[in-house]
Scaffold this motif. Structure first.
Motif, mmCIF file in Angstrom:
data_model
loop_
_atom_site.group_PDB
_atom_site.id
_atom_site.type_symbol
_atom_site.label_atom_id
_atom_site.label_comp_id
_atom_site.label_asym_id
_atom_site.label_seq_id
_atom_site.Cartn_x
_atom_site.Cartn_y
_atom_site.Cartn_z
ATOM 1 N N GLN A 94 -2.731 -9.950 1.452
ATOM 2 C CA GLN A 94 -2.165 -8.828 1.356
ATOM 3 C C GLN A 94 -2.606 -8.005 0.209
ATOM 4 O OE1 GLN A 94 1.953 -9.335 1.414
ATOM 5 N NE2 GLN A 94 2.007 -9.182 3.836
ATOM 6 N N GLY A 98 -7.353 -3.942 1.412
ATOM 7 C CA GLY A 98 -7.726 -2.614 0.563
ATOM 8 C C GLY A 98 -7.013 -1.598 1.560
ATOM 9 N N PRO A 101 -2.232 -0.237 1.476
ATOM 10 C CA PRO A 101 -1.800 0.176 -0.055
ATOM 11 C C PRO A 101 -0.290 -0.107 -0.225
ATOM 12 C CG PRO A 101 -2.047 2.004 1.046
ATOM 13 C CD PRO A 101 -2.497 1.056 2.191
ATOM 14 N N TYR A 102 0.480 -0.160 0.626
ATOM 15 C CA TYR A 102 1.968 -0.508 0.715
ATOM 16 C C TYR A 102 2.524 -1.883 1.055
ATOM 17 C CZ TYR A 102 1.012 4.412 0.647
ATOM 18 O OH TYR A 102 0.454 5.732 0.189
ATOM 19 N N ARG A 126 4.316 0.575 -3.438
ATOM 20 C CA ARG A 126 3.064 0.458 -3.558
ATOM 21 C C ARG A 126 2.832 -1.038 -4.058
ATOM 22 N NH1 ARG A 126 -0.582 4.485 -3.185
ATOM 23 N NH2 ARG A 126 -2.209 2.871 -4.108
ATOM 24 N N LYS A 127 1.668 -1.871 -3.456
ATOM 25 C CA LYS A 127 1.549 -2.798 -4.104
ATOM 26 C C LYS A 127 0.952 -3.299 -5.269
ATOM 27 C CE LYS A 127 -3.247 -3.698 -1.746
ATOM 28 N NZ LYS A 127 -3.951 -4.100 -0.685
ATOM 29 N N ASP A 128 0.740 -2.253 -5.946
ATOM 30 C CA ASP A 128 0.463 -2.469 -7.339
ATOM 31 C C ASP A 128 1.423 -2.247 -8.211
ATOM 32 O OD1 ASP A 128 0.329 0.271 -6.956
ATOM 33 O OD2 ASP A 128 -1.526 0.641 -7.743
ATOM 34 N N THR A 151 -0.190 0.413 6.280
ATOM 35 C CA THR A 151 -1.245 1.327 5.882
ATOM 36 C C THR A 151 -0.647 2.608 5.925
ATOM 37 O OG1 THR A 151 -1.554 1.987 8.166
ATOM 38 C CG2 THR A 151 -2.776 0.034 7.383
#
Length: 224
Positions: A94, A98, A101-102, A126-128, A151
């Motif tokens: 995951q 790219g 992002p979520y 958000r995954k970051d 997405t």
């Protein structure tokens, strides 16, 4: 510790740890069921004396009765380590995708789900977001939670929105007491506080030892 090394409580002998680890790797690679895992390991551990309740003498000369191997312990070892390995693979895939992002936190919403885990069901960040370094599943023994990658188009199509930034908390707690010496082991526990549907704060405290991303350690095939 769960992400970086393999261990099993009360299993101090290296040969016993190797046997358990080997059994878990076989189960992971070959898709073995819990029953197959137990059937493979039970006679081996029994032959080495790591089974049932035993009297152990501590460093202070005091004897105490401890539980070694049992079907229940093997079930916990199996479920916890395989879930950790599967989720490490899921996290890696995951995070590297790219187009997604979520991440959505998904809990199994049944009668066995812990209320604090259920409170996070459907939350999207958000995954970051740093929150995933704290609560990427599994978040405790027998935790069945997972994440779903999304997405921007999926978010729009399903009418989903980002959740409010959570409050990340830490506290120092007791992680157990050495029955032989009386020494109390302290550790830092992390938690995430969110507001429930009624606007009341709910905190999900990650079980001690699980408060890190499964990617914090080695690759999936080295996790066990």
């Amino acid at each position: 510790a769960h992400a970086r090394a393999f261990t099993a409580a009360k299993a101090m002998r290296l040969d016993v740890l190797r046997d358990i680890r080997s059994g878990l790797l076989d189960a992971l690679r070959e898709g073995k069921t819990l029953r197959q895992f137990q059937d493979q390991l039970t006679p081996l551990l029994q032959s080495k004396g790591w089974w049932g309740k035993q009297v152990v003498v501590g460093g202070d000369g005091q004897a105490q009765q401890v539980q070694m191997g049992s079907p229940r312990r093997l079930k916990t070892i199996y479920q916890t380590n395989l879930q950790s390995a599967y989720m490490a693979g899921r996290a890696k895939a995951q995070m590297e995708a790219g187009a997604f992002p979520y991440l959505m936190y998904v809990a199994v919403m049944d009668g066995r789900t812990r209320p604090s885990h259920a409170a996070l069901n459907g939350r999207i960040w958000r995954k970051d977001d740093p929150v995933w370094q704290t609560l990427f599943p599994p978040n405790g023994f027998n935790c069945r939670c997972r994440t779903r990658a999304l997405t921007a188009a999926q978010m729009q199509r399903e009418g989903l929105t980002l959740s409010e930034p959570p409050e990340i908390l830490t506290r120092e707690i007791s992680a157990g007491t050495d029955q032989a010496t009386g020494e109390t082991f302290r550790t830092v526990q992390t938690g995430v506080r969110v507001m429930d549907a009624n606007g009341k704060p709910v905190t999900m405290w990650v079980d001690p030892g699980f408060n890190a991303s499964p990617l914090a350690g080695r690759p999936m095939d080295e996790l066990l």
